[in-house]
Design a protein around this motif. Structure first.
Motif, mmCIF file in Angstrom:
data_model
loop_
_atom_site.group_PDB
_atom_site.id
_atom_site.type_symbol
_atom_site.label_atom_id
_atom_site.label_comp_id
_atom_site.label_asym_id
_atom_site.label_seq_id
_atom_site.Cartn_x
_atom_site.Cartn_y
_atom_site.Cartn_z
ATOM 1 N N VAL A 138 16.532 46.946 39.922
ATOM 2 C CA VAL A 138 16.120 47.786 38.085
ATOM 3 C C VAL A 138 14.583 47.095 37.995
ATOM 4 C CG1 VAL A 138 16.121 45.831 36.284
ATOM 5 C CG2 VAL A 138 18.739 46.430 37.326
ATOM 6 N N ALA A 139 14.157 46.403 39.608
ATOM 7 C CA ALA A 139 13.241 45.240 38.992
ATOM 8 C C ALA A 139 11.967 46.657 40.024
ATOM 9 C CB ALA A 139 13.171 44.116 39.497
ATOM 10 N N ALA A 140 12.230 47.237 40.799
ATOM 11 C CA ALA A 140 11.494 47.018 42.094
ATOM 12 C C ALA A 140 10.656 48.206 42.093
ATOM 13 C CB ALA A 140 12.004 47.030 43.624
ATOM 14 N N GLN A 141 9.418 48.473 41.943
ATOM 15 C CA GLN A 141 8.732 49.406 42.245
ATOM 16 C C GLN A 141 8.687 49.959 40.168
ATOM 17 O OE1 GLN A 141 8.133 51.138 45.606
ATOM 18 N NE2 GLN A 141 9.687 50.010 46.604
ATOM 19 N N GLY A 142 8.839 49.248 39.584
ATOM 20 C CA GLY A 142 8.463 50.135 38.274
ATOM 21 C C GLY A 142 9.480 50.054 37.341
ATOM 22 N N SER A 143 10.827 50.695 38.050
ATOM 23 C CA SER A 143 11.565 51.806 36.857
ATOM 24 C C SER A 143 12.491 52.071 37.469
ATOM 25 C CB SER A 143 10.742 52.857 35.748
ATOM 26 O OG SER A 143 10.165 53.553 36.842
ATOM 27 N N LEU A 144 13.752 52.805 37.333
ATOM 28 C CA LEU A 144 14.957 53.322 37.888
ATOM 29 C C LEU A 144 14.547 54.838 38.630
ATOM 30 C CD1 LEU A 144 17.965 51.864 35.847
ATOM 31 C CD2 LEU A 144 17.748 51.964 39.008
ATOM 32 N N ASP A 145 13.394 55.261 37.518
ATOM 33 C CA ASP A 145 13.457 56.960 37.200
ATOM 34 C C ASP A 145 11.905 57.260 38.881
ATOM 35 O OD1 ASP A 145 14.447 57.934 35.240
ATOM 36 O OD2 ASP A 145 13.253 57.328 33.354
ATOM 37 N N GLN A 146 11.413 55.846 38.470
ATOM 38 C CA GLN A 146 10.721 55.893 39.835
ATOM 39 C C GLN A 146 11.827 56.204 41.311
ATOM 40 O OE1 GLN A 146 7.514 53.452 39.103
ATOM 41 N NE2 GLN A 146 7.061 53.463 41.227
ATOM 42 N N ARG A 147 12.512 55.768 41.118
ATOM 43 C CA ARG A 147 13.596 55.031 42.287
ATOM 44 C C ARG A 147 14.227 56.819 42.664
ATOM 45 N NH1 ARG A 147 15.446 50.502 44.353
ATOM 46 N NH2 ARG A 147 17.211 50.750 46.688
ATOM 47 N N PHE A 148 14.359 57.520 41.100
ATOM 48 C CA PHE A 148 15.543 58.482 41.475
ATOM 49 C C PHE A 148 13.801 59.775 42.354
ATOM 50 C CE2 PHE A 148 17.760 57.341 37.797
ATOM 51 C CZ PHE A 148 18.447 56.588 38.324
ATOM 52 N N ALA A 149 12.698 59.700 41.837
ATOM 53 C CA ALA A 149 11.860 60.583 42.232
ATOM 54 C C ALA A 149 11.555 60.357 43.452
ATOM 55 C CB ALA A 149 10.313 60.244 41.539
ATOM 56 N N GLN A 150 11.950 58.770 44.021
ATOM 57 C CA GLN A 150 11.432 58.191 45.204
ATOM 58 C C GLN A 150 12.353 59.376 46.515
ATOM 59 O OE1 GLN A 150 11.514 54.482 45.165
ATOM 60 N NE2 GLN A 150 9.713 54.490 46.190
ATOM 61 N N HIS A 151 14.294 59.497 46.199
ATOM 62 C CA HIS A 151 14.935 59.848 46.565
ATOM 63 C C HIS A 151 14.894 61.038 46.458
ATOM 64 C CE1 HIS A 151 17.149 56.152 46.180
ATOM 65 N NE2 HIS A 151 17.597 56.956 46.772
ATOM 66 N N ARG A 152 14.348 61.712 45.139
ATOM 67 C CA ARG A 152 13.665 63.682 45.708
ATOM 68 C C ARG A 152 13.122 63.830 46.734
ATOM 69 N NH1 ARG A 152 14.349 63.219 39.776
ATOM 70 N NH2 ARG A 152 12.648 62.949 39.426
ATOM 71 N N ALA A 153 12.121 63.126 46.760
ATOM 72 C CA ALA A 153 11.029 63.339 47.724
ATOM 73 C C ALA A 153 11.393 63.124 48.925
ATOM 74 C CB ALA A 153 9.319 62.057 47.130
ATOM 75 N N ALA A 154 12.177 62.579 49.097
ATOM 76 C CA ALA A 154 12.351 61.905 50.639
ATOM 77 C C ALA A 154 13.576 63.261 51.153
ATOM 78 C CB ALA A 154 13.332 60.645 50.657
ATOM 79 N N SER A 155 14.218 63.702 49.899
ATOM 80 C CA SER A 155 15.068 65.178 50.317
ATOM 81 C C SER A 155 14.089 65.881 50.679
ATOM 82 C CB SER A 155 16.107 64.866 49.234
ATOM 83 O OG SER A 155 16.434 66.035 48.980
ATOM 84 N N ALA A 156 13.257 65.877 49.849
ATOM 85 C CA ALA A 156 12.504 67.196 50.173
ATOM 86 C C ALA A 156 11.777 67.189 51.588
ATOM 87 C CB ALA A 156 11.644 67.434 49.249
ATOM 88 N N LYS A 157 11.480 65.501 52.182
ATOM 89 C CA LYS A 157 10.116 66.003 53.081
ATOM 90 C C LYS A 157 11.647 66.588 54.188
ATOM 91 C CE LYS A 157 9.013 61.561 55.929
ATOM 92 N NZ LYS A 157 8.375 60.753 56.311
ATOM 93 N N VAL A 158 13.021 65.625 54.425
ATOM 94 C CA VAL A 158 13.939 65.956 55.595
ATOM 95 C C VAL A 158 14.445 67.147 54.906
ATOM 96 C CG1 VAL A 158 16.767 65.457 55.689
ATOM 97 C CG2 VAL A 158 14.730 63.529 55.198
ATOM 98 N N LYS A 159 14.154 68.408 54.365
ATOM 99 C CA LYS A 159 14.611 69.467 54.134
ATOM 100 C C LYS A 159 13.964 70.304 54.802
ATOM 101 C CE LYS A 159 18.692 68.777 50.073
ATOM 102 N NZ LYS A 159 18.597 67.388 50.617
ATOM 103 N N ASP A 160 12.554 69.825 53.820
ATOM 104 C CA ASP A 160 11.410 70.801 54.318
ATOM 105 C C ASP A 160 10.941 70.617 55.965
ATOM 106 O OD1 ASP A 160 11.084 71.718 51.289
ATOM 107 O OD2 ASP A 160 8.635 70.119 51.911
#
Ligand SMILES: Cc1ncc(COP(=O)(O)O)c(C=O)c1O
Length: 381
Positions: free
Chosen positions: A264-286
């Motif tokens: 809830v607290a880290a790095q601003g918001s949960l939406d940011q956390r979801f975006a981090q997971h999308r970016a990590a996933s894209a990096k692995v898949k790419d």
């Protein structure tokens, strides 16, 4: 214990603060300090699930217990249930519902794909379903379902039907807005994107579903997972009062409270956390695709952001490849779907391995190990 980097789709690597929270002396489940932490964990669960009006249940058990709880509390013998299947976890959830007397219809897609919204709409029109279940991320296929759109269709076609979301491989990493989307039950286990050791079943139940459970004609077909039994316990802990039905997993709840606070607290918001997971996933898949590998989901918009399921290139065998990766200090998971298991492997990317990747380097270490292992298996990148 010698440790290899655990990059399977759960249990995931743990944050050290989360682990430290478990290293307590013996602690009573009615110790005021524990009651405070349990109460806080219940409040934080509501935030992480975006369910301000929902009722959290945090019970000792694994993700599977949330299936049992959903089926045993909401399904009465003879009730019709539609299960949207995008992998073997859908099949197993269906089996669980049948155990409690639900009459299950399966709506399935070919491996790697998901049923279309039109197919879901048509299926919902077949009969009055008491419950529809959908797996957000099926961990056996790496397929992601479009939950917001599915919920909108259920609301349009069959508004009385309860919606249960298996979020075991998604809660905390894929976007879920339980109240806004009108999901009645969202389920998870502690060991995936919540980043807590295995042992907690965590779920949030809507007011509407709770009423159905509490007013059912037949008695709930479970003792341990009965909402009726746990509701007053959850309410008491949240009100910071001692309570007892069955001993909670004290140390795991302490760890969960820390992990949820971080979410809830880290790095601003949960939406940011979801975006981090999308970016990590894209990096692995790419990266994997740039080497000529093919992911299991048929299109990127159907691929989970919490794991990557990827086919072995021809000539590479599971035992040789996974053994070589393990020899390089990284644990990956083999295929899980009974019909396709030997054809693909799975890489988990959740929680600290994603949000602290720039510091920990887990994704690069994992991709490096995959690359070397493939080359050693004779594959030309
Ligand atoms: C999508 C999904 N649902 C349910 C489960 C069952 O959870 P557990 O193994 O914690 O009982 C899992 C486990 O991997 C899962 O991935």
């Amino acid at each position: 214990m010698a440790h290899k980097l655990c990059m399977i789709p759960g249990p995931v690597e743990f944050d050290s603060e989360v682990l430290q929270a478990m290293a307590t002396p013996a602690t009573s489940h009615v110790d005021p300090a524990f009651i405070e932490k349990f109460g806080s964990a219940i409040e934080l669960t509501r935030k992480v699930f975006f369910a301000p009006t929902g009722q959290p249940f945090i019970i000792a058990g694994s993700g599977t217990l949330t299936w049992d709880a959903t089926a045993a509390n909401l399904v009465e013998p003879g009730d019709h249930v539609l299960v949207i299947v995008t992998g073997v976890f859908g099949d197993w959830f269906a089996e669980c519902i049948s155990v409690y007397g639900g009459k299950v219809d399966l709506l399935r897609a070919p491996f790697g794909d998901r049923p279309s919204l039109d197919q879901i709409e048509a299926a919902l029109k077949q009969k009055p379903y008491k419950l529809v279940t959908v797996t957000h991320v099926d961990t056996s296929s790496g397929v992601l379902n479009n939950i917001e759109e599915i919920c909108a269709i259920v609301k349009k076609v069959s508004p009385a039907t309860l919606i249960a979301l298996d979020g075991v491989c998604s809660v905390g990493a894929e976007a879920i807005r339980q109240d806004e989307w009108g999901i009645d039950v969202v389920m998870t286990g502690s060991q995936k994107a919540l980043g807590v050791p295995p042992g907690l079943a965590v779920m949030v139940v809507s007011k509407r579903a709770l009423e159905v459970a509490l007013n059912r004609k037949s008695a709930p077909t479970t003792y341990f997972a009965s909402f009726k039994k746990w509701l007053p316990i959850m309410q008491k802990y949240e009100a910071r009062q001692a309570s007892y039905f069955a001993t909670p997993a004290v140390q795991l709840v302490l760890a969960l409270q820390v992990s949820l606070s971080q979410l809830v607290a880290a790095q601003g918001s949960l939406d940011q956390r979801f975006a981090q997971h999308r970016a990590a996933s894209a990096k692995v898949k790419d990266t994997l695709e740039s080497w000529g590998l093919k992911i299991v989901p048929v299109a990127r918009d159907r691929a989970a952001n919490t794991l990557t399921a990827v086919y072995y290139p021809s000539g590479v065998t599971p035992a040789e490849f996974l053994g070589k990766v393990s020899g390089k200090g990284v644990l990956l998971a083999g295929g899980l779907h009974p019909e396709h298991a030997a054809k693909y492997f799975r890489v988990g990317h959740m929680n600290v391995s994603v949000v602290n990747d720039s510091m920990l380097g887990h994704l690069d270490v994992t991709l490096g190990a995959i690359k070397s292992a493939l080359q050693e298996c004779g594959f030309k990148l």
